[in-house]
Design an enzyme around this catalytic site. Structure first.
Site, PDB file in Angstrom:
ATOM      1  N   ALA A 164       1.020  -1.181   0.011  1.00 20.52           N
ATOM      2  CA  ALA A 164      -0.152   0.249  -0.200  1.00 20.52           C
ATOM      3  C   ALA A 164       0.871   1.389  -0.165  1.00 20.52           C
ATOM      4  O   ALA A 164       2.102   0.935   0.589  1.00 20.52           O
ATOM      5  CB  ALA A 164      -0.795  -0.122   1.381  1.00 20.52           C
ATOM      6  N   GLU A 167      -0.653  -9.278  -0.391  1.00 19.28           N
ATOM      7  CA  GLU A 167      -2.097  -9.444   0.014  1.00 19.28           C
ATOM      8  C   GLU A 167      -2.883  -9.490  -1.452  1.00 19.28           C
ATOM      9  O   GLU A 167      -3.925 -10.375  -1.324  1.00 19.28           O
ATOM     10  CB  GLU A 167      -2.640  -8.366   0.907  1.00 19.28           C
ATOM     11  CG  GLU A 167      -1.864  -8.577   2.364  1.00 19.28           C
ATOM     12  CD  GLU A 167      -2.101  -7.370   3.374  1.00 19.28           C
ATOM     13  OE1 GLU A 167      -1.805  -6.217   2.900  1.00 19.28           O
ATOM     14  OE2 GLU A 167      -2.831  -7.499   4.256  1.00 19.28           O
ATOM     15  N   GLU A 207       4.171  -5.076   7.620  1.00 13.98           N
ATOM     16  CA  GLU A 207       3.413  -4.239   8.435  1.00 13.98           C
ATOM     17  C   GLU A 207       3.969  -3.562   9.873  1.00 13.98           C
ATOM     18  O   GLU A 207       4.109  -2.513  10.218  1.00 13.98           O
ATOM     19  CB  GLU A 207       2.053  -4.312   8.254  1.00 13.98           C
ATOM     20  CG  GLU A 207       1.449  -4.044   7.028  1.00 13.98           C
ATOM     21  CD  GLU A 207       1.440  -5.180   6.049  1.00 13.98           C
ATOM     22  OE1 GLU A 207       2.117  -6.061   6.338  1.00 13.98           O
ATOM     23  OE2 GLU A 207       0.665  -5.313   5.049  1.00 13.98           O
TER      24      GLU A 207
HETATM   25  N1  DAK Z   1       4.629   3.303  -0.991  1.00 15.43           N
HETATM   26  C1  DAK Z   1       4.932   4.262  -1.484  1.00 15.43           C
HETATM   27  N2  DAK Z   1       5.892   4.293  -2.491  1.00 15.43           N
HETATM   28  C2  DAK Z   1       6.909   3.057  -2.475  1.00 15.43           C
HETATM   29  C3  DAK Z   1       6.575   1.951  -1.908  1.00 15.43           C
HETATM   30  C4  DAK Z   1       5.380   2.079  -1.044  1.00 15.43           C
HETATM   31  N3  DAK Z   1       5.014   0.762  -0.618  1.00 15.43           N
HETATM   32  N4  DAK Z   1       7.562   1.214  -2.226  1.00 15.43           N
HETATM   33  C5  DAK Z   1       8.470   1.793  -2.845  1.00 15.43           C
HETATM   34  N5  DAK Z   1       8.006   2.990  -3.057  1.00 15.43           N
HETATM   35  C6  DAK Z   1       8.499   4.143  -3.958  1.00 15.43           C
HETATM   36  C7  DAK Z   1       9.826   4.717  -3.136  1.00 15.43           C
HETATM   37  O1  DAK Z   1       9.320   5.632  -2.530  1.00 15.43           O
HETATM   38  C8  DAK Z   1      10.507   5.197  -4.301  1.00 15.43           C
HETATM   39  O2  DAK Z   1       9.941   6.445  -4.754  1.00 15.43           O
HETATM   40  P1  DAK Z   1      10.892   7.754  -5.064  1.00 15.43           P
HETATM   41  O3  DAK Z   1      11.814   7.954  -3.966  1.00 15.43           O
HETATM   42  O4  DAK Z   1      11.803   7.144  -6.254  1.00 15.43           O
HETATM   43  O5  DAK Z   1       9.903   8.784  -5.428  1.00 15.43           O
HETATM   44  C9  DAK Z   1      10.361   4.190  -5.570  1.00 15.43           C
HETATM   45  O6  DAK Z   1       9.209   3.554  -5.207  1.00 15.43           O
HETATM   46  C10 DAK Z   1      11.579   3.398  -5.335  1.00 15.43           C
HETATM   47  O7  DAK Z   1      11.691   2.439  -4.306  1.00 15.43           O
HETATM   48  P2  DAK Z   1      13.268   2.414  -3.721  1.00 15.43           P
HETATM   49  O8  DAK Z   1      13.930   3.554  -4.006  1.00 15.43           O
HETATM   50  O9  DAK Z   1      13.046   2.187  -2.064  1.00 15.43           O
HETATM   51  O10 DAK Z   1      13.448   1.192  -4.312  1.00 15.43           O
HETATM   52  P3  DAK Z   1      14.641   0.058  -3.684  1.00 15.43           P
HETATM   53  O11 DAK Z   1      15.029  -1.008  -4.883  1.00 15.43           O
HETATM   54  O12 DAK Z   1      15.856   0.683  -2.915  1.00 15.43           O
HETATM   55  O13 DAK Z   1      13.859  -0.884  -2.574  1.00 15.43           O
HETATM   56  C11 DAK Z   1      11.875  -1.894  -1.812  1.00 15.43           C
HETATM   57  C12 DAK Z   1      12.577  -1.577  -2.828  1.00 15.43           C
HETATM   58  C13 DAK Z   1      10.496  -2.448  -2.297  1.00 15.43           C
HETATM   59  C14 DAK Z   1      12.653  -3.090  -0.905  1.00 15.43           C
HETATM   60  C15 DAK Z   1      11.604  -0.478  -0.999  1.00 15.43           C
HETATM   61  O14 DAK Z   1      11.036   0.337  -1.925  1.00 15.43           O
HETATM   62  C16 DAK Z   1      10.630  -0.755   0.275  1.00 15.43           C
HETATM   63  O15 DAK Z   1      11.078  -1.347   1.250  1.00 15.43           O
HETATM   64  N6  DAK Z   1       9.311  -0.310  -0.137  1.00 15.43           N
HETATM   65  C17 DAK Z   1       8.277  -0.474   0.930  1.00 15.43           C
HETATM   66  C18 DAK Z   1       7.856  -1.697   1.141  1.00 15.43           C
HETATM   67  C19 DAK Z   1       6.758  -1.919   2.064  1.00 15.43           C
HETATM   68  O16 DAK Z   1       7.016  -1.727   3.330  1.00 15.43           O
HETATM   69  N7  DAK Z   1       5.663  -2.264   1.662  1.00 15.43           N
HETATM   70  C20 DAK Z   1       4.441  -2.545   2.639  1.00 15.43           C
HETATM   71  C21 DAK Z   1       3.901  -1.249   2.999  1.00 15.43           C
HETATM   72  S1  DAK Z   1       2.716  -1.529   3.946  1.00 15.43           S
HETATM   73  C22 DAK Z   1      -4.304  -1.126   6.176  1.00 15.43           C
HETATM   74  C23 DAK Z   1      -4.481  -1.049   4.686  1.00 15.43           C
HETATM   75  C24 DAK Z   1      -3.522  -1.443   4.081  1.00 15.43           C
HETATM   76  C25 DAK Z   1      -2.159  -1.803   4.743  1.00 15.43           C
HETATM   77  C26 DAK Z   1      -2.133  -1.779   6.010  1.00 15.43           C
HETATM   78  C27 DAK Z   1      -3.308  -1.505   6.790  1.00 15.43           C
HETATM   79  N8  DAK Z   1      -5.568  -0.496   6.887  1.00 15.43           N
HETATM   80  C28 DAK Z   1      -6.072   0.676   6.451  1.00 15.43           C
HETATM   81  C29 DAK Z   1      -5.830  -1.183   7.907  1.00 15.43           C
HETATM   82  C30 DAK Z   1      -1.182  -2.522   3.970  1.00 15.43           C
HETATM   83  C31 DAK Z   1       0.401  -1.995   4.311  1.00 15.43           C
HETATM   84  C32 DAK Z   1       1.438  -2.133   3.331  1.00 15.43           C
HETATM   85  O17 DAK Z   1       1.248  -2.548   2.367  1.00 15.43           O
END
Ligand code: DAK
Length: 263
Positions: free
Chosen positions: A63, A111, A131
């Site tokens: 997300a 998910e 998360e």
């Molecule tokens: N959201 C927004 N932008 C993201 C993103 C994300 N999840 N993942 C990557 N990006 C963006 C980065 O900010 C970056 O943007 P710029 O800086 O270039 O503008 C671009 O994508 C490239 O990412 P990186 O530079 O970080 O690329 P790397 O190869 O270095 O790293 C990575 C790739 C996938 C390991 C890293 O980007 C990363 O860790 N991303 C976050 C992964 C993550 O934590 N995903 C889970 C998100 S939490 C709920 C509803 C939904 C959810 C929870 C609760 N309720 C309302 C109850 C769900 C939650 C989630 O999904």
């Protein structure tokens, strides 16, 4: 639509999340557009859907953390509902949906893949529910679908530790059906989709419903669900033609597949 594309190859529809700059992260707009894309599928013609992400690096990196960072409790709940409604739409979509997981499948990415019927991933795929490291719980069904797909113990381990796993481990624990070299991902998925599309559509749909609905109830109720969906296949052109072909030992005859709305 800005972030979602839809194309059709024969009887297979391909929905692509196209927000490559943000690794296809799911913001509200992407969720709305995905919902619209599923609503737009011509179910009288399409027999199988493929869901994938644009680019070679990421399926969906979760997300959108930027959008979520400033949400209030009420807004967070609304965002969770938007995702949950879409994911249930995918899970209960009448025709099968295959996730072609081409890289990161983290948080909401893992998910959304779990709301699909089948997951095939590239060898560079990475799965995880990170998360709790962000101060939240999985909010798009992760606590529920992961526990059902793998095992409660393994789901708890992955969710509590927020540890990412690579494709081979995802395969080992049963999270994905198959791992293939990245260059072969779409061909492999489309081949499977075509195989599914060539089978009797009413029967395939009824199998999906029988498995999904049966898993929610005890075995006594589950077999009744199966009985009804089995009975529903009779008197269809597919059933009559396919069984007649068998009895006539005419292997050359192709299964006569009729559009669903002509049953
Ligand atoms: N959201 C927004 N932008 C993201 C993103 C994300 N999840 N993942 C990557 N990006 C963006 C980065 O900010 C970056 O943007 P710029 O800086 O270039 O503008 C671009 O994508 C490239 O990412 P990186 O530079 O970080 O690329 P790397 O190869 O270095 O790293 C990575 C790739 C996938 C390991 C890293 O980007 C990363 O860790 N991303 C976050 C992964 C993550 O934590 N995903 C889970 C998100 S939490 C709920 C509803 C939904 C959810 C929870 C609760 N309720 C309302 C109850 C769900 C939650 C989630 O999904």
């Amino acid at each position: 639509m800005e972030f979602v594309t839809y194309e059709v190859k024969d009887r297979v529809g391909i929905i692509t999340i196209n927000r490559e700059k943000a690794l296809n992260a799911l913001n509200s707009q992407v969720l709305d557009e995905l919902s619209e894309a599923f609503d737009g599928v011509d179910q009288s013609q399409i027999r199988c859907l493929v869901l994938t992400g644009a680019g070679e690096k990421s399926f969906v990196a979760g997300a959108d953390i930027g959008e979520m960072s400033s949400l209030t409790k009420a807004e967070g709940e609304a965002f969770g509902k938007k995702g949950n409604d879409l994911f249930r739409k995918i899970e209960t979509f009448p025709i099968p949906v295959i996730a072609a997981v081409n890289g990161f499948a983290l948080g909401g990415g893992c998910e959304i893949s779990m709301s699909c019927d089948i997951r095939i991933c590239s060898d560079n795929a990475v799965f995880g529910q990170p998360e709790v490291g962000l101060g939240i719980t999985p909010g798009f069904g992760g606590t529920q679908r992961l526990a059902r797909l793998v095992s409660p113990g393994m789901a708890k381990q992955l969710i509590y530790t927020a540890r990412n796993i690579k494709a081979d481990e995802a395969y080992r624990i049963g999270l994905v059906n198959q791992v293939v070299p990245a260059a072969e991902l779409m061909d492999t998925v489309l081949k499977m989709a075509s195989t599914i599309a060539a089978n009797a559509p009413i029967a395939v749909r009824n199998c999906k419903k029988a498995i999904n609905d049966g898993l929610q109830v005890d075995m006594d109720k589950a077999v009744v669900i199966e009985e009804k969906l089995f009975g529903d296949c009779f008197e269809t052109e597919d059933q009559k033609a396919a069984m007649a072909n068998f009895l006539e030992k005419d292997k050359e005859k192709k299964l006569k597949v009729v559009p669903f709305n002509n049953r």
